[in-house]
Structure formats: C-alpha cells, structure tokens
Design a protein around this motif. Structure first.
Motif, PDB file in Angstrom:
ATOM      1  N   ASP A 165     -29.429  -2.096  33.360  1.00  0.00           N
ATOM      2  CA  ASP A 165     -30.696  -1.370  33.377  1.00  0.00           C
ATOM      3  C   ASP A 165     -31.706  -2.126  34.216  1.00  0.00           C
ATOM      4  O   ASP A 165     -32.043  -3.259  33.887  1.00  0.00           O
ATOM      5  CB  ASP A 165     -31.284  -1.274  31.951  1.00  0.00           C
ATOM      6  CG  ASP A 165     -30.698  -0.122  31.174  1.00  0.00           C
ATOM      7  OD1 ASP A 165     -29.732   0.492  31.672  1.00  0.00           O
ATOM      8  OD2 ASP A 165     -31.195   0.158  30.067  1.00  0.00           O
ATOM      9  N   PRO A 166     -32.181  -1.513  35.299  1.00  0.00           N
ATOM     10  CA  PRO A 166     -33.224  -2.230  36.027  1.00  0.00           C
ATOM     11  C   PRO A 166     -34.451  -2.378  35.125  1.00  0.00           C
ATOM     12  O   PRO A 166     -34.835  -1.433  34.443  1.00  0.00           O
ATOM     13  CB  PRO A 166     -33.514  -1.333  37.233  1.00  0.00           C
ATOM     14  CG  PRO A 166     -32.854  -0.037  36.991  1.00  0.00           C
ATOM     15  CD  PRO A 166     -31.857  -0.205  35.905  1.00  0.00           C
ATOM     16  N   GLY A 167     -34.999  -3.554  35.083  1.00  0.00           N
ATOM     17  CA  GLY A 167     -36.169  -3.770  34.231  1.00  0.00           C
ATOM     18  C   GLY A 167     -35.821  -4.460  32.923  1.00  0.00           C
ATOM     19  O   GLY A 167     -36.691  -4.696  32.103  1.00  0.00           O
ATOM     20  N   ALA A 168     -34.547  -4.782  32.705  1.00  0.00           N
ATOM     21  CA  ALA A 168     -34.160  -5.498  31.484  1.00  0.00           C
ATOM     22  C   ALA A 168     -33.547  -6.829  31.873  1.00  0.00           C
ATOM     23  O   ALA A 168     -32.709  -6.887  32.767  1.00  0.00           O
ATOM     24  CB  ALA A 168     -33.161  -4.671  30.686  1.00  0.00           C
ATOM     25  N   PHE A 169     -33.981  -7.916  31.235  1.00  0.00           N
ATOM     26  CA  PHE A 169     -33.396  -9.214  31.557  1.00  0.00           C
ATOM     27  C   PHE A 169     -33.294 -10.128  30.346  1.00  0.00           C
ATOM     28  O   PHE A 169     -33.161 -11.330  30.458  1.00  0.00           O
ATOM     29  CB  PHE A 169     -34.152  -9.895  32.704  1.00  0.00           C
ATOM     30  CG  PHE A 169     -35.657  -9.961  32.505  1.00  0.00           C
ATOM     31  CD1 PHE A 169     -36.450  -8.881  32.838  1.00  0.00           C
ATOM     32  CD2 PHE A 169     -36.264 -11.105  32.008  1.00  0.00           C
ATOM     33  CE1 PHE A 169     -37.834  -8.932  32.659  1.00  0.00           C
ATOM     34  CE2 PHE A 169     -37.636 -11.171  31.834  1.00  0.00           C
ATOM     35  CZ  PHE A 169     -38.426 -10.080  32.161  1.00  0.00           C
ATOM     36  N   VAL A 193     -41.391  -1.163  31.493  1.00  0.00           N
ATOM     37  CA  VAL A 193     -42.058  -1.297  32.781  1.00  0.00           C
ATOM     38  C   VAL A 193     -43.387  -0.561  32.704  1.00  0.00           C
ATOM     39  O   VAL A 193     -43.427   0.645  32.500  1.00  0.00           O
ATOM     40  CB  VAL A 193     -41.193  -0.746  33.928  1.00  0.00           C
ATOM     41  CG1 VAL A 193     -41.873  -0.991  35.262  1.00  0.00           C
ATOM     42  CG2 VAL A 193     -39.814  -1.370  33.914  1.00  0.00           C
ATOM     43  N   GLN A 210     -42.582   2.833  30.958  1.00  0.00           N
ATOM     44  CA  GLN A 210     -41.233   3.356  31.045  1.00  0.00           C
ATOM     45  C   GLN A 210     -40.349   2.476  30.173  1.00  0.00           C
ATOM     46  O   GLN A 210     -40.348   1.262  30.305  1.00  0.00           O
ATOM     47  CB  GLN A 210     -40.766   3.312  32.506  1.00  0.00           C
ATOM     48  CG  GLN A 210     -39.739   4.364  32.884  1.00  0.00           C
ATOM     49  CD  GLN A 210     -38.325   4.042  32.419  1.00  0.00           C
ATOM     50  OE1 GLN A 210     -38.015   2.907  32.116  1.00  0.00           O
ATOM     51  NE2 GLN A 210     -37.480   5.052  32.348  1.00  0.00           N
ATOM     52  N   LEU A 243     -40.995  -7.251  29.386  1.00  0.00           N
ATOM     53  CA  LEU A 243     -42.248  -6.692  29.907  1.00  0.00           C
ATOM     54  C   LEU A 243     -42.371  -6.960  31.396  1.00  0.00           C
ATOM     55  O   LEU A 243     -42.327  -8.116  31.827  1.00  0.00           O
ATOM     56  CB  LEU A 243     -43.425  -7.388  29.232  1.00  0.00           C
ATOM     57  CG  LEU A 243     -43.886  -6.892  27.876  1.00  0.00           C
ATOM     58  CD1 LEU A 243     -44.960  -7.839  27.349  1.00  0.00           C
ATOM     59  CD2 LEU A 243     -44.432  -5.491  27.975  1.00  0.00           C
ATOM     60  N   SER A 244     -42.537  -5.904  32.164  1.00  0.00           N
ATOM     61  CA  SER A 244     -42.736  -6.112  33.597  1.00  0.00           C
ATOM     62  C   SER A 244     -43.570  -4.979  34.159  1.00  0.00           C
ATOM     63  O   SER A 244     -44.011  -4.100  33.433  1.00  0.00           O
ATOM     64  CB  SER A 244     -41.390  -6.231  34.309  1.00  0.00           C
ATOM     65  OG  SER A 244     -40.686  -5.021  34.218  1.00  0.00           O
ATOM     66  N   GLY A 245     -43.758  -5.006  35.446  1.00  0.00           N
ATOM     67  CA  GLY A 245     -44.579  -3.987  36.103  1.00  0.00           C
ATOM     68  C   GLY A 245     -46.036  -4.398  36.135  1.00  0.00           C
ATOM     69  O   GLY A 245     -46.365  -5.576  36.259  1.00  0.00           O
ATOM     70  N   TYR A 286     -25.519 -12.416  38.067  1.00  0.00           N
ATOM     71  CA  TYR A 286     -26.130 -13.465  37.250  1.00  0.00           C
ATOM     72  C   TYR A 286     -25.341 -14.769  37.392  1.00  0.00           C
ATOM     73  O   TYR A 286     -24.720 -15.235  36.434  1.00  0.00           O
ATOM     74  CB  TYR A 286     -26.119 -13.042  35.772  1.00  0.00           C
ATOM     75  CG  TYR A 286     -27.122 -11.981  35.379  1.00  0.00           C
ATOM     76  CD1 TYR A 286     -28.100 -11.532  36.254  1.00  0.00           C
ATOM     77  CD2 TYR A 286     -27.088 -11.443  34.090  1.00  0.00           C
ATOM     78  CE1 TYR A 286     -29.008 -10.566  35.863  1.00  0.00           C
ATOM     79  CE2 TYR A 286     -28.000 -10.471  33.700  1.00  0.00           C
ATOM     80  CZ  TYR A 286     -28.961 -10.037  34.590  1.00  0.00           C
ATOM     81  OH  TYR A 286     -29.862  -9.080  34.194  1.00  0.00           O
ATOM     82  N   ARG A 325     -29.790 -11.871  30.086  1.00  0.00           N
ATOM     83  CA  ARG A 325     -29.692 -12.994  31.013  1.00  0.00           C
ATOM     84  C   ARG A 325     -30.410 -14.222  30.441  1.00  0.00           C
ATOM     85  O   ARG A 325     -29.888 -15.334  30.471  1.00  0.00           O
ATOM     86  CB  ARG A 325     -30.327 -12.619  32.359  1.00  0.00           C
ATOM     87  CG  ARG A 325     -30.408 -13.775  33.318  1.00  0.00           C
ATOM     88  CD  ARG A 325     -31.045 -13.406  34.631  1.00  0.00           C
ATOM     89  NE  ARG A 325     -32.453 -13.043  34.551  1.00  0.00           N
ATOM     90  CZ  ARG A 325     -33.442 -13.884  34.236  1.00  0.00           C
ATOM     91  NH1 ARG A 325     -33.160 -15.145  33.943  1.00  0.00           N
ATOM     92  NH2 ARG A 325     -34.685 -13.481  34.180  1.00  0.00           N
ATOM     93  N   THR A 336     -46.215 -10.969  32.153  1.00  0.00           N
ATOM     94  CA  THR A 336     -44.846 -10.459  32.146  1.00  0.00           C
ATOM     95  C   THR A 336     -43.956 -11.448  31.402  1.00  0.00           C
ATOM     96  O   THR A 336     -44.261 -12.632  31.320  1.00  0.00           O
ATOM     97  CB  THR A 336     -44.331 -10.306  33.578  1.00  0.00           C
ATOM     98  OG1 THR A 336     -44.526 -11.551  34.257  1.00  0.00           O
ATOM     99  CG2 THR A 336     -45.078  -9.222  34.326  1.00  0.00           C
ATOM    100  N   CYS A 360     -35.748 -16.844  36.437  1.00  0.00           N
ATOM    101  CA  CYS A 360     -37.182 -16.598  36.657  1.00  0.00           C
ATOM    102  C   CYS A 360     -37.870 -17.847  37.148  1.00  0.00           C
ATOM    103  O   CYS A 360     -38.682 -17.804  38.070  1.00  0.00           O
ATOM    104  CB  CYS A 360     -37.896 -16.209  35.364  1.00  0.00           C
ATOM    105  SG  CYS A 360     -37.247 -14.780  34.581  1.00  0.00           S
TER     106      CYS A 360
END
Lengths: 662, 158
Positions: free
Chosen positions: A255-259, A487, A451, A412-414, A296, A262, A419, A66
């Motif tokens: 899962d898109p939206g999970a990091f 999201v 979501q 948390l994103s979107g 990653y 990482r 975020t 990030c």
C-alpha cells in the motif's frame, strides 16, 4: 552473546540437549544450579545490555530507511569524526527509526550516570554543537525531543520526558516500543526487554489449541486490512490434518503510504520472528516464510541477521527449547507486484509462479502453499502476539472498541506537520491523530480530507474527522482500515486527481486474470482522464463522452466491486466511490465548468498575466513553447487563452510573480 | 571477454541451484539480476534448462513482476517513488523534471548510459516525501531545483 549461551560449565545446555528454561535463565539465571558468581555475572551483563549501567557514553543514531533518507549516514560519519578528533571513547549504536519521520535524523545520547536524551533533525553540521553541549553538561534547548526513562539515572535539568512530547504522548506503543530504542542487530537487547518469553512459555506451558484460545479471546484481528480474527484463522489450520503445514508472514507492504511493517522489521525484527514462531506453533507448522518486498533492502538485512541469531541461540531450528517443536523460517523476497499482498496470489508467488489470485474456497487454511494448510498473517498482527501471550487476553482486549481490540499503527504522511508512525488505541478519534499527534496542517492551509487504507480505502472528509477509528466505523464512511496508511490532504490537493492517481496505480497493478478488474479499471481511468484533461481543442464527441463517462462511472464501479475475483479488484473502485460521495462538487467543477478548484490538474489551469505586476521583460514570451504570449518590451504582456497549452513555463520563469493561475 | 565472465557466473548459479525446484525460480531470477543488472536471453534459457521449464514460462513469470528488467541499466539508476504521499507532495513535478533533464522517459536509459529512470510504487519513506533513490542512496523532501542539483552532482562524478 556466545553461540550457545552458558554462564559456566555447570550449565548443561547444549545444541544436542536444549534447555527449556533458556530464556528465563538468560533473564534471571542461572536456574539449573545456584552460584552467586554466575548470578552476578548474568545480572551485570543484563544491566549493561539494557544500558542501565554504562561505562562509556553511547550515541544512538536512527539509521532506518527514513533516517537514511534524511541524511543519517552523514550524521553517523560526523559523529564518528567528532569522537575520533576529541579522542572520546564512546559506543555508536545504529537503531531503527523511532517513527517520528519529521524529526529525522534522530540522535540519542546517553552519558554514564545520566538519562538518555533525544535530539531531532541532527544533520551533520549540528553534530558538533549538540555533542559539545552534552559532554560539557550545558545543553542548548534547540532540537531536544526529550529524555528517556531510566531507573536510578540522573535526569537532565529542564528537559521534558520524550513521552510527554505531543507526538508521543497520546500514543500507546505496544508494537513499536523498541523501535528506535534498541540495537536491532542484537538479539540480547530484545531478550532483556522481555523478548522471547512469550514463545518460551507457549512452548512449555500451552498446547497449540490453548494458544489459539488465547488469541481468539483477545479479539486480535488481522492488521493487514481484512480484519479477520487471527485466533480463528490459526484454529482452522490447526484443525486440518496434514503432514506439512505452513505459516507465512505477509511483509509485502505494498500500500503506498504505509510503512509501519518496514519500521517494525528494521527496528525490532525479533518481535516479528517471535510472533511468527508462536503462530507457527499454534497451527503446527514446521516451515514458515516471510514474504517481504525487495524494495526494503535494509529490512531484509535486519531479518537475515535476526534469524541467524535466533537460530544460534536455539530459538529456531530443531527441537526448540526441548519442546519437540521444530521451525525453519525462510525469507522470500517479493518481486514488486502489488497484487501479491492478496493471499492466494502471494502463495503462487512463493511457489515460483505469476502472482495471480485464485477463487476461494478452498481457503489457504485448508489448501495453501503446495496445497498444504497455510496461514498468512501480516507483520503488525504477528508483532502483537508476544504481548498477548505474556500479558493475557484480557490485558489486550481491555483496550479498544466493542469490535476492534488493542492498538493500531498508523503511518501519517502527506500535508501534515509531524509525519511518522502513530500507534494508538483502537477507537481513537481520527481528529486527535491528525491534530494532536500530527500537529495539524502546515503553512496555515485548510484540511480537506484524509485518505486511509491505500488504494483499497477511501477518503474521509472534514465533516467525519471526529470518527472513532475501528474496522467497522471506517466502513460507514466508505473507507476501510487497510494497512493503516493515513495520507492527509489540504486545500491544494485535487480529489479528482487523487482518484485518478489511485486508478492509475490499480490499473497498472491489476494482474489481468479477471475481466472486470483488468478492463473495468482501465475504463474508469479513461473516464477520469477525460474529466481532468482536454480543455483546449476538445471536440464535441470528446465533450459528449466526458458527460457520458460521469454517468457511467458510478455504475462501472459497482460492477467491478461485485464481480472481481479478488480483494484488489473488489476494492479497486473505492477511491473513486468515496471521492464521488464526499467531493461531488469538485467533480462537477471539473466536468461542467472545466476548472480544477485546487489548481492541480495541469490541463484545466487558466494562465493570465497581471498587468500591474508585469514589467514587460519579454522572458515569458521568449520561453513560451507555443507562442501564446504577446507583448512588447517594457509593456505588459498577454496570454492568448486559445493558444495556451497550460505547460506552466511562464509561471516558472516570471521573476515578478506576474503570472496568475486560475 | 564479457561473455566468459557472464558464463562463469551463470554456471555458478546453476551449480548452486542444481537440485532446485520450481519455487526457486524467482530467487534465481533475482540473484541473476542482482549480479548482472538485468536478465539476458541467455540467462533465461539457461535457467529454463536447469528447472526444466520452457523459456516462455520463465518470461511469463519475469514479465509479470515489476522488479525484472531485460535491458541493462544506466550507471546511476534513479528510482522515483510515486506513492500516495509522494504524489500529494508533488512527485509528478519531480518526475517531469527528471524526464526533462535526462531527456528520457520512465523505464529508459539515457544514451550516454549514465542514467536510467524507473518509477516505483512506494519506497516506504512517506514521511519525507517526495523521495527518489539513486543507486540505493535516498534523497528526500525534493523540489525540482533540488532534483536538478542531485543530477548535477552525479553528472560531475561522471
């Protein structure tokens, strides 16, 4: 730290003869002999590693993925240049990310005698100003996140504590305490903060069965989505008789939206390794794999470094800390297949095959990799284990709800102001995560849904935002914990489009083994495409199919759910089912009125020109690819609706904001 | 000349994995692709010989995973994230801009060999969506304008 840690020649610890008290000795040694000089040396070294005392200033730059995406590498170069130009002797430390993505790049500065202070959004051009302020002792308040705790260190005047910041204050950081704080490339930094104590004490004082007992009692459940009790899973494998068992860490965070996984690996890799080692000990596995996404690269690098250091210290390898337990950890890079997050598919991938699931039973705990007992746990689950072993199960299960204990990290994103990663106690209100930690929706827009759980999860609407998050409560509103991606969506997000997005994802990622998932998801995607497209020139048959499709959508979803082979297929219809349940009106608006209320679905947009604003510059008419705009110079223009293909070119080129979308 | 370079590299890998089993297949494919940018037919055949597997099986595995490619990439390889957060923040527009500007679709390489475009599921930088990465360098919080500027920068570099 040297290859084999030794304070002096009296220490008998060697590679051939490992010391069972190595970790305690590093922390508060020497233990095998009494020598004031050694004791002073060790305590001095630990104070400096923990940065309680520093001789020169230290600058910490968050260079996780990030941070880098936000320009941390440029910040790093600017800091280096600043120090060189002014001939300041200081250390630059690259940390992982603290989890506050919206504040990246984050830079911390600690000058001797004073507390460490954090700054947000430190882009390269701000470096000079901030460092001038810090070194001269007169800070400008702009961009200060807060100051860290530090025993005996002088506080900065009028600077709040970082953990009083609204983003951090409601959080309970059990998995993330070191992320963004320590240098992830140094095992010593993890150890002085209590790292590897849990592993050492498990090896020395607990049997594998006792470790399973503790984990069962703690109530820890899998954080990767399934929520299966971890202790129980380990015990299944422990009870199997086999000459070889395997422990696997699932770091295929697909899962898109999970990091969060990482972030843990980039910022605190040893916590994962320690958790994995304890779990391997609990089942009697001598070989462990970390299956990590190839997407990653930085996390892989951090893990490789960390494994090497743990091996050098004798915390991995043969006869670890003279316990008789041996463990080899191998990194396996995933090759980009979402389905490999499913455990049987993951096993096939490790074996060098196509990542396709197989029916269970037999469960991996009895027949996994090469048909040997195998336990697969997610990164966050494993990262929780050291804390539970050190502090005891009742420490862990004092937090949380009846069925879900401990904390959970949410990404948390979107459409949200702040975020980042929020680690909160289970049972925290969703509302609090979004509004207190996340700071609500930006630009004064209205909240629509959140979501959760990636492509297997669902959308939670406004009326349920007061829900206490745990594994069970989420199911009651048609969602699931999943890996914890949140999201946030505002009024400008189209829920039908979101459902289509997930269906498109799942359809592409379906491995193709079983028909309900392979064909069913394709049909669902087709229906959704029909709903969101083709306003212009739609034939009667197509219109009929559109109506018919919506009748079939719910039924099809149930068939896929009931008959698919693996978790991916069984949960594939969730995004559609949950949006249908909570946002039926939006679907109806698309189907019957051919309108997208959020104005997202390109084909359903109706463009027109506001005659009062139009100056008659003719630009839109010239640029329109289908000649759908008519009008003469200096007179208002018109769009012929039947000709318009909805490309949006006129909207983009108009300099007078005269094009209106409905 | 190119072929001799390729050969020696492949031979090195074959040597390194001479006692490898089936479970080394994916790591071998990854290593070859990392060095060469893609998997050539020659490489697949050689790996088959090493692991005693027919080429069809290896293609079966390699085509299953998104990571593997069978064509050379452009000098600048653009990965666009199409994860949920990026989608909500408008990555479809960014993809459209890239496709229009480069004149190629996702999965293709531009005719001058400068750019290739790949759609990836999630880069994991969701907090800074929408995101693309060019040869591993990230660009965050993109708009169509910013995206055009990024491309322009790479074009000037040549």
């Amino acid at each position: 730290m040297t290859k084999i840690f030794k304070c002096c020649d009296k220490c008998w610890h060697s590679e051939a003869r490992p010391c069972p008290d190595l970790v305690d000795c590093i922390l508060s040694g020497p233990l095998c002999h009494d020598d004031k000089e050694c004791r002073d040396k060790i305590s001095e070294r630990n104070r400096s590693t923990a940065r309680n005392t520093i001789r020169t200033s230290v600058l910490f730059i968050g260079t996780g993925t990030c941070g880098l995406a936000a320009g941390a590498d440029k910040t790093y170069t600017a800091v280096k240049k600043y120090l060189e130009n002014r001939k300041i002797d200081a250390e630059i430390v690259e940390t992982g990310c603290i989890g506050f993505c919206a504040a990246e790049p984050v830079m911390d500065v600690q000058v001797p005698g004073k507390k460490r202070i954090s700054f947000s959004k430190v882009t390269e051009e701000k470096v000079d100003g901030i460092l001038d302020g810090v070194f001269s002792g007169s800070l400008s308040t702009d961009g200060i996140l807060g100051q860290h705790d530090g025993d005996g260190l002088e506080a900065w005047m009028d600077v709040p504590g970082i953990y009083d910041h609204p983003f951090f204050a409601p959080q309970k950081r059990w998995v993330l305490p070191n992320c963004g704080i320590i240098d992830p490339s140094q095992i010593s930094e993890y150890i002085v903060r209590g790292g590897y104590r849990a592993f050492a004490s498990a090896l020395k004082t607990k049997t594998p069965s006792e470790v399973c007992d503790i984990l069962e009692e703690s109530g820890l459940r899998g954080r990767g989505g399934g929520g299966f009790p971890t202790g129980k899973k380990l015990r299944f494998a422990l009870n199997e008789k086999s000459e070889q068992k395997y422990m696997v860490c699932n770091a295929d965070e697909g899962d898109p939206g999970a990091f969060m996984d990482r972030a843990v690996i980039e910022g605190d890799p040893h916590r994962l390794i320690e958790g994995l080692a304890i779990a391997a000990y609990a089942v009697g596995a001598t070989k462990a794999y970390i299956y990590i996404r190839a997407e990653y690269p930085l996390a892989i690098k951090r893990l490789e470094e960390a494994l090497e250091q743990a091996r050098e210290l004798g915390l991995l390898g043969h006869n670890i800390l003279d316990s008789g337990f041996s463990l080899k950890i191998i990194i396996k890079k995933g090759a980009g297949a979402f389905v490999c997050g499913e455990e049987t598919a993951l096993i096939h991938s490790i074996e060098g095959k196509r990542g396709m699931p197989k029916p269970r039973p037999p469960y991996p705990s009895s027949s996994g990799i090469f048909e040997k007992p195998t336990v697969i746990d997610n990164v966050e689950t494993l990262a929780n284990i050291p804390g539970i072993i050190v502090n005891g199960p009742s420490w862990f299960n004092a937090v949380g709800t009846e069925t879900s204990k401990g904390t959970k990290v949410f990404a948390l994103s979107g459409k949200i102001e702040r975020t980042g990663l929020a680690e909160v106690a289970m049972g925290t209100k969703l509302e609090d995560i979004i509004y207190e930690i996340g700071g609500g929706i930006p630009n004064g827009k209205a909240f629509k849904a959140v979501q959760i759980g990636g492509p297997s999860g669902g959308c939670i609407p406004k009326q349920h935002i007061g829900i206490d998050i745990d594994y069970e409560s989420l199911k009651t509103v048609g969602a699931m914990m999943g890996s914890g991606g949140l999201v946030v969506m505002d009024e400008e997000t189209c829920m039908v489009d979101v459902a289509k997005f997930f269906m498109d994802f799942i359809q592409r990622e379906s491995c193709g083994k079983c028909i309900p998932c392979r064909e069913g998801t394709l049909q669902m995607l087709d229906i959704l495409k029909r709903i969101t497209s083709g306003r212009r020139g739609e034939t009667e048959t197509a219109a009929l199919q559109r109506f018919y499709g919506i009748v079939q959508l719910g039924k099809l979803a149930m068939v896929i759910k009931d008959t698919s082979l693996c978790g991916l297929g069984q949960t594939a219809p969730n995004p559609v089912l949950s949006t249908l349940r909570w946002f039926k009106d939006e679907y109806e608006e698309h189907i019957y009125n051919r309108k997208c209320p959020a104005k997202v679905c390109q084909d359903l947009k109706v463009f027109s020109i506001n005659v009062d604003a139009c100056k008659g510059c003719t630009l839109c008419a010239k640029k329109c690819p289908v000649d759908a705009i008519q009008g003469s110079l200096k007179n208002p223009h018109y769009i012929i609706e039947d000709k318009c293909v909805g490309c949006g070119t006129c909207l983009n080129v108009c300099r007078f904001d005269a094009v209106v979308v409905a | 000349m190119m072929t001799t370079v390729k050969d020696s590299f492949l031979d090195e890998i074959i040597e390194k994995y001479s006692c490898a089993d089936r479970d080394s297949l994916i790591p071998i494919l990854q290593e070859v692709q990392e060095k060469r940018g893609y998997l050539s037919q020659e490489a697949i055949t050689k790996i088959g010989g090493l692991l005693n597997l027919p080429a069809s099986k290896i293609y079966g595995v390699a085509t299953f995973y998104n990571q593997f490619r069978f064509k050379a990439l452009g000098k600048y390889h653009i990965q666009i994230c199409r994860g949920t957060a990026c989608h909500v923040k408008g990555s479809a527009q960014i993809l459209l801009t890239l496709e229009q500007e480069l004149g190629i679709s996702a999965g293709e390489t531009s005719s001058d060999g400068l750019f290739s475009l790949e759609v990836v599921a999630c880069i994991g930088a969701c907090g800074l969506a929408p995101v693309i990465s060019v040869n591993g360098e990230y660009y965050a919080n993109l708009t169509p304008e910013k995206t055009r500027k990024v491309l322009e920068d790479y074009r000037t570099r040549g």
